[in-house]
Design a protein around this motif. Structure first.
Motif, PDB file in Angstrom:
ATOM      1  N   PRO A  13       0.834  -1.206   0.000  1.00 34.00           N
ATOM      2  CA  PRO A  13       0.000   0.000   0.000  1.00 34.00           C
ATOM      3  C   PRO A  13       0.868   1.256   0.000  1.00 34.00           C
ATOM      4  CG  PRO A  13      -0.765  -1.558   1.666  1.00 34.00           C
ATOM      5  CD  PRO A  13       0.550  -2.077   1.153  1.00 34.00           C
ATOM      6  N   ILE A  14       0.508   2.212  -0.853  1.00 36.87           N
ATOM      7  CA  ILE A  14       1.235   3.475  -0.944  1.00 36.87           C
ATOM      8  C   ILE A  14       0.402   4.586  -0.317  1.00 36.87           C
ATOM      9  CG2 ILE A  14       2.100   5.246  -2.528  1.00 36.87           C
ATOM     10  CD1 ILE A  14       2.873   3.061  -4.453  1.00 36.87           C
ATOM     11  N   THR A  15       1.030   5.378   0.533  1.00 32.55           N
ATOM     12  CA  THR A  15       0.414   6.570   1.096  1.00 32.55           C
ATOM     13  C   THR A  15       1.301   7.756   0.777  1.00 32.55           C
ATOM     14  OG1 THR A  15      -0.512   5.286   2.922  1.00 32.55           O
ATOM     15  CG2 THR A  15      -0.479   7.677   3.188  1.00 32.55           C
ATOM     16  N   LEU A  16       0.717   8.821   0.241  1.00 32.26           N
ATOM     17  CA  LEU A  16       1.480   9.989  -0.179  1.00 32.26           C
ATOM     18  C   LEU A  16       0.959  11.227   0.531  1.00 32.26           C
ATOM     19  CD1 LEU A  16       1.472   9.213  -3.999  1.00 32.26           C
ATOM     20  CD2 LEU A  16       3.292   8.715  -2.361  1.00 32.26           C
ATOM     21  N   ASP A  17       1.864  11.946   1.164  1.00 33.65           N
ATOM     22  CA  ASP A  17       1.512  13.198   1.854  1.00 33.65           C
ATOM     23  C   ASP A  17       2.310  14.316   1.200  1.00 33.65           C
ATOM     24  OD1 ASP A  17       0.795  15.195   3.579  1.00 33.65           O
ATOM     25  OD2 ASP A  17       1.274  14.089   5.418  1.00 33.65           O
ATOM     26  N   THR A  18       1.692  15.022   0.251  1.00 37.34           N
ATOM     27  CA  THR A  18       2.398  16.074  -0.474  1.00 37.34           C
ATOM     28  C   THR A  18       2.448  17.350   0.359  1.00 37.34           C
ATOM     29  OG1 THR A  18       0.347  16.697  -1.598  1.00 37.34           O
ATOM     30  CG2 THR A  18       1.787  15.146  -2.728  1.00 37.34           C
ATOM     31  N   ALA A  19       3.366  18.254  -0.030  1.00 42.36           N
ATOM     32  CA  ALA A  19       3.608  19.499   0.718  1.00 42.36           C
ATOM     33  C   ALA A  19       3.893  19.189   2.187  1.00 42.36           C
ATOM     34  CB  ALA A  19       2.431  20.457   0.575  1.00 42.36           C
ATOM     35  N   PHE A  20       4.607  18.090   2.432  1.00 41.52           N
ATOM     36  CA  PHE A  20       4.874  17.662   3.813  1.00 41.52           C
ATOM     37  C   PHE A  20       5.790  18.652   4.527  1.00 41.52           C
ATOM     38  CE2 PHE A  20       7.007  15.087   7.082  1.00 41.52           C
ATOM     39  CZ  PHE A  20       5.896  14.552   7.714  1.00 41.52           C
ATOM     40  N   ILE A  21       6.760  19.196   3.791  1.00 44.26           N
ATOM     41  CA  ILE A  21       7.633  20.239   4.315  1.00 44.26           C
ATOM     42  C   ILE A  21       7.270  21.547   3.612  1.00 44.26           C
ATOM     43  CG2 ILE A  21      10.028  21.011   4.584  1.00 44.26           C
ATOM     44  CD1 ILE A  21       9.405  18.567   6.245  1.00 44.26           C
ATOM     45  N   ARG A  22       7.210  22.623   4.354  1.00 47.54           N
ATOM     46  CA  ARG A  22       6.728  23.901   3.827  1.00 47.54           C
ATOM     47  C   ARG A  22       7.675  24.536   2.822  1.00 47.54           C
ATOM     48  NH1 ARG A  22       5.990  28.522   8.198  1.00 47.54           N
ATOM     49  NH2 ARG A  22       4.533  26.950   8.996  1.00 47.54           N
ATOM     50  N   TYR A  23       8.964  24.440   3.044  1.00 42.09           N
ATOM     51  CA  TYR A  23       9.901  25.311   2.344  1.00 42.09           C
ATOM     52  C   TYR A  23      10.353  24.841   0.955  1.00 42.09           C
ATOM     53  CZ  TYR A  23       9.991  27.261   7.013  1.00 42.09           C
ATOM     54  OH  TYR A  23       9.614  27.801   8.208  1.00 42.09           O
ATOM     55  N   PRO A  24      10.530  23.555   0.696  1.00 48.42           N
ATOM     56  CA  PRO A  24      10.999  23.155  -0.642  1.00 48.42           C
ATOM     57  C   PRO A  24       9.963  23.468  -1.725  1.00 48.42           C
ATOM     58  CG  PRO A  24      11.258  21.361   0.943  1.00 48.42           C
ATOM     59  CD  PRO A  24      10.396  22.389   1.583  1.00 48.42           C
ATOM     60  N   GLU A  25      10.448  23.590  -2.946  1.00 53.24           N
ATOM     61  CA  GLU A  25       9.530  23.794  -4.073  1.00 53.24           C
ATOM     62  C   GLU A  25       8.615  22.590  -4.280  1.00 53.24           C
ATOM     63  OE1 GLU A  25      12.025  27.120  -4.217  1.00 53.24           O
ATOM     64  OE2 GLU A  25      12.617  25.007  -3.994  1.00 53.24           O
ATOM     65  N   GLY A  26       9.095  21.394  -3.949  1.00 55.75           N
ATOM     66  CA  GLY A  26       8.276  20.184  -4.012  1.00 55.75           C
ATOM     67  C   GLY A  26       8.613  19.269  -2.859  1.00 55.75           C
ATOM     68  N   SER A  27       7.595  18.681  -2.230  1.00 58.97           N
ATOM     69  CA  SER A  27       7.847  17.830  -1.074  1.00 58.97           C
ATOM     70  C   SER A  27       6.777  16.748  -0.978  1.00 58.97           C
ATOM     71  CB  SER A  27       7.842  18.664   0.214  1.00 58.97           C
ATOM     72  OG  SER A  27       8.012  17.844   1.360  1.00 58.97           O
ATOM     73  N   VAL A  28       7.196  15.530  -0.625  1.00 56.95           N
ATOM     74  CA  VAL A  28       6.252  14.445  -0.392  1.00 56.95           C
ATOM     75  C   VAL A  28       6.829  13.466   0.620  1.00 56.95           C
ATOM     76  CG1 VAL A  28       7.126  13.038  -2.316  1.00 56.95           C
ATOM     77  CG2 VAL A  28       4.783  12.689  -1.489  1.00 56.95           C
ATOM     78  N   LEU A  29       5.987  13.011   1.523  1.00 56.82           N
ATOM     79  CA  LEU A  29       6.335  11.894   2.390  1.00 56.82           C
ATOM     80  C   LEU A  29       5.763  10.645   1.725  1.00 56.82           C
ATOM     81  CD1 LEU A  29       7.652  11.168   5.153  1.00 56.82           C
ATOM     82  CD2 LEU A  29       5.317  11.053   6.061  1.00 56.82           C
ATOM     83  N   CYS A 127      14.100   2.425  -4.708  1.00 57.06           N
ATOM     84  CA  CYS A 127      12.959   2.518  -5.623  1.00 57.06           C
ATOM     85  C   CYS A 127      11.906   3.477  -5.080  1.00 57.06           C
ATOM     86  CB  CYS A 127      12.361   1.136  -5.853  1.00 57.06           C
ATOM     87  SG  CYS A 127      13.474   0.017  -6.735  1.00 57.06           S
ATOM     88  N   ALA A 128      11.649   3.431  -3.783  1.00 54.62           N
ATOM     89  CA  ALA A 128      10.725   4.376  -3.168  1.00 54.62           C
ATOM     90  C   ALA A 128      11.241   5.799  -3.309  1.00 54.62           C
ATOM     91  CB  ALA A 128      10.519   4.023  -1.696  1.00 54.62           C
ATOM     92  N   SER A 129      12.549   5.983  -3.194  1.00 54.15           N
ATOM     93  CA  SER A 129      13.140   7.312  -3.337  1.00 54.15           C
ATOM     94  C   SER A 129      12.939   7.860  -4.746  1.00 54.15           C
ATOM     95  CB  SER A 129      14.634   7.263  -3.005  1.00 54.15           C
ATOM     96  OG  SER A 129      14.844   6.914  -1.654  1.00 54.15           O
ATOM     97  N   ILE A 130      13.133   7.019  -5.745  1.00 52.35           N
ATOM     98  CA  ILE A 130      12.943   7.447  -7.138  1.00 52.35           C
ATOM     99  C   ILE A 130      11.488   7.822  -7.384  1.00 52.35           C
ATOM    100  CG2 ILE A 130      12.944   6.651  -9.539  1.00 52.35           C
ATOM    101  CD1 ILE A 130      15.397   4.886  -8.695  1.00 52.35           C
ATOM    102  N   SER A 131      10.579   6.964  -6.956  1.00 55.74           N
ATOM    103  CA  SER A 131       9.153   7.212  -7.192  1.00 55.74           C
ATOM    104  C   SER A 131       8.680   8.448  -6.442  1.00 55.74           C
ATOM    105  CB  SER A 131       8.337   5.985  -6.772  1.00 55.74           C
ATOM    106  OG  SER A 131       8.721   4.841  -7.518  1.00 55.74           O
ATOM    107  N   GLY A 132       9.138   8.615  -5.210  1.00 56.08           N
ATOM    108  CA  GLY A 132       8.763   9.801  -4.445  1.00 56.08           C
ATOM    109  C   GLY A 132       9.408  11.059  -4.988  1.00 56.08           C
ATOM    110  N   ALA A 133      10.659  10.957  -5.411  1.00 57.70           N
ATOM    111  CA  ALA A 133      11.363  12.129  -5.942  1.00 57.70           C
ATOM    112  C   ALA A 133      10.710  12.631  -7.225  1.00 57.70           C
ATOM    113  CB  ALA A 133      12.826  11.795  -6.188  1.00 57.70           C
ATOM    114  N   TRP A 134      10.168  11.707  -8.042  1.00 55.22           N
ATOM    115  CA  TRP A 134       9.471  12.157  -9.259  1.00 55.22           C
ATOM    116  C   TRP A 134       8.251  13.003  -8.899  1.00 55.22           C
ATOM    117  CZ3 TRP A 134       4.591  11.777 -11.277  1.00 55.22           C
ATOM    118  CH2 TRP A 134       4.441  12.228 -12.595  1.00 55.22           C
ATOM    119  N   ILE A 135       7.533  12.610  -7.851  1.00 56.38           N
ATOM    120  CA  ILE A 135       6.381  13.400  -7.401  1.00 56.38           C
ATOM    121  C   ILE A 135       6.842  14.780  -6.940  1.00 56.38           C
ATOM    122  CG2 ILE A 135       4.559  13.579  -5.661  1.00 56.38           C
ATOM    123  CD1 ILE A 135       4.486  10.483  -5.653  1.00 56.38           C
TER     124      ILE A 135
END
Length: 245
Positions: A13-29, A127-135
């Protein structure tokens, strides 16, 4: 039966929490089962020296695992003065994968850096890092596009990383730690959205594997990658809606 009851072609199961950190231009947990990776993408108005004057941008990555991401504590690599060989290899893999996703000629002379920090590891962290980094990269590009920093949308490909393994003759996708530990063959695959491959990393832990077995692993990997990509698209759907609108 797999340890967690999944089918052979079923990802965790995949859970994605975008804008997890305020400051970066893109962020996802990014959570895939018990593997948890924080992916942030940051913009800098500079490029490596070898690109100056070309008009092209750069995309790179850094990878690290927190000291207690696993069942035993490991020292922070910064205390050793340099990343481990494993971390260097993984961050280069992430960087190559993300560069394949964008048209750098449309970025301008800017650098986007993906920071991938493993908070909890239960297999398939690269692999999780690659998939998350693309988001996170897509979110960052969407923000830049809204700000008028680019006149054309530079994202060329969807990219996802997926692990596969051969255990007792059966191909399976998205390995957790126990499966990765026991596998006779394990591969890390990086796919584009149209099914092409950016990278293949594979090892036989004992007996060599055949071309037929390799083909089965690729097929299972593509099935898993499509499930990951569906979750990715859902996470960035607002970006695509704004760009297409």
């Amino acid at each position: 039966m797999r340890p967690d009851g999944r089918q052979l072609t079923q990802i965790r199961p995949i859970t994605l929490d975008t804008a997890f950190i305020r400051y970066p231009e893109g962020s996802v947990l990014y959570r895939a089962g018990d593997t948890v990776v924080l992916c942030n993408v940051s913009l800098a108005e500079r490029i490596p020296a070898f690109l100056r004057g070309t008009g092209e941008g750069w995309v790179t990555a850094e990878y690290a695992m927190l000291p207690r991401a696993t069942d035993t504590r490991s020292d922070r690599e910064v205390t050793k003065g340099r990343p481990s060989g494993r971390s260097q290899e993984i961050q280069r893999l992430i960087g190559r994968s993300l560069r394949a996703a964008v048209r750098r000629d449309l970025l301008g002379e800017r650098t986007l850096t993906a920071d991938c920090d493993v908070l909890q590891a239960d297999g398939s962290t690269r692999c999780a890092s690659i998939s998350g980094a693309w988001i996170a990269l897509t979110l960052a590009l969407g923000r830049m596009y809204e700000q008028g920093l680019m006149i054309e949308w530079p994202l060329a490909h969807q990219v996802a990383g997926v692990s596969v393994g051969l255990l007792k003759g059966k191909a399976r996708v998205d390995l957790d730690y126990s499966e990765d530990f026991d596998c006779d063959v394990d591969l890390n695959l990086v796919f584009t959205g149209d099914g092409r491959l950016i990278e293949v990393q594979g090892t036989a832990e004992g007996e060599p594997f055949s071309r037929e077995e390799f083909s089965k692993l690729l097929d299972v990997g593509w099935e898993g990658a499509q499930q990951i990509m569906e979750a990715q698209r859902e996470a960035v759907k607002d970006v695509f809606a704004k760009v297409s609108g």
